[in-house]
Design a protein around this motif. Sequence first.
Motif, PDB file in Angstrom:
ATOM      1  N   GLN A 154      28.096  59.303  22.355  1.00 26.03           N
ATOM      2  CA  GLN A 154      27.634  58.216  21.570  1.00 26.03           C
ATOM      3  C   GLN A 154      28.001  56.806  22.067  1.00 26.03           C
ATOM      4  O   GLN A 154      29.232  56.621  22.322  1.00 26.03           O
ATOM      5  CB  GLN A 154      27.651  58.144  20.049  1.00 26.03           C
ATOM      6  CG  GLN A 154      27.274  59.473  19.448  1.00 26.03           C
ATOM      7  CD  GLN A 154      25.821  59.934  20.047  1.00 26.03           C
ATOM      8  OE1 GLN A 154      24.717  59.447  19.790  1.00 26.03           O
ATOM      9  NE2 GLN A 154      25.794  61.257  20.593  1.00 26.03           N
ATOM     10  N   GLU A 155      27.192  55.608  21.971  1.00 27.56           N
ATOM     11  CA  GLU A 155      27.677  54.378  22.621  1.00 27.56           C
ATOM     12  C   GLU A 155      28.580  53.825  21.202  1.00 27.56           C
ATOM     13  O   GLU A 155      28.313  53.894  20.171  1.00 27.56           O
ATOM     14  CB  GLU A 155      26.421  53.607  22.588  1.00 27.56           C
ATOM     15  CG  GLU A 155      26.768  52.254  23.286  1.00 27.56           C
ATOM     16  CD  GLU A 155      25.548  51.306  23.327  1.00 27.56           C
ATOM     17  OE1 GLU A 155      25.818  50.064  23.572  1.00 27.56           O
ATOM     18  OE2 GLU A 155      24.308  51.752  23.283  1.00 27.56           O
ATOM     19  N   VAL A 156      29.642  53.154  21.730  1.00 24.52           N
ATOM     20  CA  VAL A 156      30.707  52.567  20.678  1.00 24.52           C
ATOM     21  C   VAL A 156      30.039  51.100  20.443  1.00 24.52           C
ATOM     22  O   VAL A 156      30.160  50.145  21.234  1.00 24.52           O
ATOM     23  CB  VAL A 156      31.989  52.384  21.421  1.00 24.52           C
ATOM     24  CG1 VAL A 156      33.069  51.649  20.224  1.00 24.52           C
ATOM     25  CG2 VAL A 156      32.551  53.808  21.729  1.00 24.52           C
ATOM     26  N   PRO A 157      29.804  50.767  19.263  1.00 26.36           N
ATOM     27  CA  PRO A 157      29.149  49.446  18.796  1.00 26.36           C
ATOM     28  C   PRO A 157      30.306  48.551  18.811  1.00 26.36           C
ATOM     29  O   PRO A 157      31.343  48.885  18.732  1.00 26.36           O
ATOM     30  CB  PRO A 157      28.629  49.865  17.562  1.00 26.36           C
ATOM     31  CG  PRO A 157      29.201  51.052  17.065  1.00 26.36           C
ATOM     32  CD  PRO A 157      29.675  51.781  18.095  1.00 26.36           C
ATOM     33  N   PRO A 158      29.948  47.144  18.592  1.00 26.13           N
ATOM     34  CA  PRO A 158      30.955  46.207  18.680  1.00 26.13           C
ATOM     35  C   PRO A 158      31.559  46.216  17.275  1.00 26.13           C
ATOM     36  O   PRO A 158      31.139  46.705  16.489  1.00 26.13           O
ATOM     37  CB  PRO A 158      30.323  44.957  18.946  1.00 26.13           C
ATOM     38  CG  PRO A 158      28.854  45.279  18.673  1.00 26.13           C
ATOM     39  CD  PRO A 158      28.806  46.598  18.955  1.00 26.13           C
ATOM     40  N   TYR A 166      39.707  50.315  11.009  1.00 23.93           N
ATOM     41  CA  TYR A 166      39.222  50.431  12.340  1.00 23.93           C
ATOM     42  C   TYR A 166      39.992  50.401  13.614  1.00 23.93           C
ATOM     43  O   TYR A 166      39.811  51.049  14.225  1.00 23.93           O
ATOM     44  CB  TYR A 166      38.155  49.272  12.560  1.00 23.93           C
ATOM     45  CG  TYR A 166      37.303  49.236  13.661  1.00 23.93           C
ATOM     46  CD1 TYR A 166      35.958  49.814  13.766  1.00 23.93           C
ATOM     47  CD2 TYR A 166      37.711  48.629  14.651  1.00 23.93           C
ATOM     48  CE1 TYR A 166      35.173  49.432  14.710  1.00 23.93           C
ATOM     49  CE2 TYR A 166      36.991  48.617  15.825  1.00 23.93           C
ATOM     50  CZ  TYR A 166      35.775  48.752  15.832  1.00 23.93           C
ATOM     51  OH  TYR A 166      35.020  49.015  17.306  1.00 23.93           O
ATOM     52  N   ARG A 167      40.843  49.414  13.520  1.00 21.55           N
ATOM     53  CA  ARG A 167      41.828  49.288  14.393  1.00 21.55           C
ATOM     54  C   ARG A 167      42.939  50.385  14.424  1.00 21.55           C
ATOM     55  O   ARG A 167      43.237  50.870  15.806  1.00 21.55           O
ATOM     56  CB  ARG A 167      42.589  48.079  14.311  1.00 21.55           C
ATOM     57  CG  ARG A 167      41.530  46.875  14.447  1.00 21.55           C
ATOM     58  CD  ARG A 167      42.135  45.414  14.291  1.00 21.55           C
ATOM     59  NE  ARG A 167      41.288  44.368  14.706  1.00 21.55           N
ATOM     60  CZ  ARG A 167      41.235  43.360  14.786  1.00 21.55           C
ATOM     61  NH1 ARG A 167      42.237  42.508  14.465  1.00 21.55           N
ATOM     62  NH2 ARG A 167      40.220  42.201  14.717  1.00 21.55           N
ATOM     63  N   ILE A 168      43.284  50.971  13.267  1.00 22.86           N
ATOM     64  CA  ILE A 168      44.126  52.195  13.528  1.00 22.86           C
ATOM     65  C   ILE A 168      43.430  53.306  14.184  1.00 22.86           C
ATOM     66  O   ILE A 168      43.948  54.012  15.026  1.00 22.86           O
ATOM     67  CB  ILE A 168      44.408  52.569  11.949  1.00 22.86           C
ATOM     68  CG1 ILE A 168      45.505  51.633  11.428  1.00 22.86           C
ATOM     69  CG2 ILE A 168      45.148  54.171  11.934  1.00 22.86           C
ATOM     70  CD1 ILE A 168      45.661  51.693   9.903  1.00 22.86           C
ATOM     71  N   ALA A 169      42.155  53.419  13.631  1.00 23.28           N
ATOM     72  CA  ALA A 169      41.634  54.670  14.314  1.00 23.28           C
ATOM     73  C   ALA A 169      41.148  54.315  15.836  1.00 23.28           C
ATOM     74  O   ALA A 169      41.401  55.408  16.678  1.00 23.28           O
ATOM     75  CB  ALA A 169      40.005  54.681  13.694  1.00 23.28           C
ATOM     76  N   PRO A 178      33.589  50.701   9.614  1.00 18.67           N
ATOM     77  CA  PRO A 178      33.170  51.909  10.625  1.00 18.67           C
ATOM     78  C   PRO A 178      34.316  52.266  11.262  1.00 18.67           C
ATOM     79  O   PRO A 178      35.372  51.874  11.389  1.00 18.67           O
ATOM     80  CB  PRO A 178      31.978  50.891  11.574  1.00 18.67           C
ATOM     81  CG  PRO A 178      32.891  49.599  11.601  1.00 18.67           C
ATOM     82  CD  PRO A 178      33.566  49.625  10.014  1.00 18.67           C
ATOM     83  N   ILE A 179      34.297  53.717  11.815  1.00 15.34           N
ATOM     84  CA  ILE A 179      35.032  54.346  12.702  1.00 15.34           C
ATOM     85  C   ILE A 179      34.442  54.482  13.871  1.00 15.34           C
ATOM     86  O   ILE A 179      33.086  54.932  13.960  1.00 15.34           O
ATOM     87  CB  ILE A 179      35.636  55.623  12.238  1.00 15.34           C
ATOM     88  CG1 ILE A 179      36.618  55.513  10.860  1.00 15.34           C
ATOM     89  CG2 ILE A 179      36.280  56.245  13.422  1.00 15.34           C
ATOM     90  CD1 ILE A 179      37.310  56.822  10.460  1.00 15.34           C
ATOM     91  N   PRO A 180      35.005  53.940  15.204  1.00 14.05           N
ATOM     92  CA  PRO A 180      34.166  54.173  16.374  1.00 14.05           C
ATOM     93  C   PRO A 180      33.976  55.489  16.691  1.00 14.05           C
ATOM     94  O   PRO A 180      34.896  56.459  16.382  1.00 14.05           O
ATOM     95  CB  PRO A 180      35.090  53.652  17.557  1.00 14.05           C
ATOM     96  CG  PRO A 180      36.138  52.438  16.760  1.00 14.05           C
ATOM     97  CD  PRO A 180      36.255  53.196  15.210  1.00 14.05           C
ATOM     98  N   PRO A 181      32.743  56.058  17.189  1.00 11.51           N
ATOM     99  CA  PRO A 181      32.559  57.412  17.480  1.00 11.51           C
ATOM    100  C   PRO A 181      33.504  58.110  18.361  1.00 11.51           C
ATOM    101  O   PRO A 181      33.853  59.134  17.832  1.00 11.51           O
ATOM    102  CB  PRO A 181      31.235  57.292  18.007  1.00 11.51           C
ATOM    103  CG  PRO A 181      30.838  56.117  18.536  1.00 11.51           C
ATOM    104  CD  PRO A 181      31.620  54.922  17.499  1.00 11.51           C
ATOM    105  N   ASP A 182      34.284  57.454  19.193  1.00 10.50           N
ATOM    106  CA  ASP A 182      35.058  58.233  20.111  1.00 10.50           C
ATOM    107  C   ASP A 182      36.338  58.438  19.229  1.00 10.50           C
ATOM    108  O   ASP A 182      36.920  59.461  19.512  1.00 10.50           O
ATOM    109  CB  ASP A 182      35.344  57.321  21.428  1.00 10.50           C
ATOM    110  CG  ASP A 182      35.826  56.122  21.157  1.00 10.50           C
ATOM    111  OD1 ASP A 182      35.607  55.358  19.998  1.00 10.50           O
ATOM    112  OD2 ASP A 182      36.624  55.384  22.095  1.00 10.50           O
ATOM    113  N   ALA A 183      36.808  57.444  18.448  1.00  9.35           N
ATOM    114  CA  ALA A 183      37.871  57.696  17.522  1.00  9.35           C
ATOM    115  C   ALA A 183      37.657  58.835  16.629  1.00  9.35           C
ATOM    116  O   ALA A 183      38.468  59.619  16.349  1.00  9.35           O
ATOM    117  CB  ALA A 183      38.302  56.545  16.793  1.00  9.35           C
TER     118      ALA A 183
END
Length: 332
Positions: A105-109, A175-178, A225-230
């Motif tokens: 999946q694309e990582v959104p901003p 978000y930043r931790i993930a 949100p959590i980035p999908p790659d995380a």
Amino acid sequence: MDEMTQLRELRADAPVPDRAALAPGRERLTDAITGRNRRARGLWADWRVASLGAAVAITAAALFITQVVDTSAPRQSAPATVAGDLDLSGPKAALGRAADFLDRQEVPPEPRPDQWIYLRAVGGEPAQPTRKDGSDSGMTGSVGKSDPDSWIPYDDKAAENDASDTDYRTARESYRIAAALPENPEALLAKLRKVFPTGSGAESPRESTDEHSFRALTVLLESYPIPPDALARIYRAMATVDGVEVTDHLIRDASGRRVIAVTRDHDEGATRSEILIDPVDYSYAGQRYVVTRTHDLPRLHGTPPMVYQRGDVLMDIARTKVAVVDAKGQKP
């Protein structure tokens, strides 16, 4: 109608990756649905340590939602979904497939500091709880109804500087931790155990490494949100935690949706925690606490003890919608 069509229609209005600032509260179920993402480690302790006694009994009475696990649902090892055929044969298979999907999946901003997290969550609220056989659960009182919609600031400086709850992180912090979590599962879990430390006293007893890891993962998954790659890295790490299982069929959550249940029995006590995952996009969908062994819990003033039966659901929260919005009160 085939199962893929049913699932598409069921989740037609759901946003794609998921992750929210929702945590089950110890004081009131409604706090868990609409309040800040304060994760009360005591909730875990309540079901692991019988010696908490009457104080826990009162808390449990406020939170207890007597539903019963649906064991009559047909066993399905690979129902079709939009994300692809599920494999619920075990945690490595199920969570590995989810991680593979999320990696594509694309990582959104990242949300802007002035944006908000819109959250909609529901939970069972029976006025007079009963069990599947129609018998009285022995509980009194009910959980008050509340607005299922809530808004949480993405950047909350006041909350970020509040050190009173070691489990609480703002949406931006989470978000930043993930996003910074390492690829290696062992290193990832070690980092999360430091971010969300274990207890050190009677109110919040120290956990085993695996129980601590699972709780830390749960706390982070409640954020959005959590980035999908995380999220993919989180799922792969979760599959390595000792004691983690995946129910081999989809279960019904508090909203009636069919979801994946990733479970782990508490090391002490007679309950298990369940992380619920959407089978369509593999986003976090909620959580449950389920009784695994019939037992009594004493109450104050000589009143009859509460009887918890195997299969009772102590808490059942379903997150049905979540999104980043530009203002408090705005809905997607």
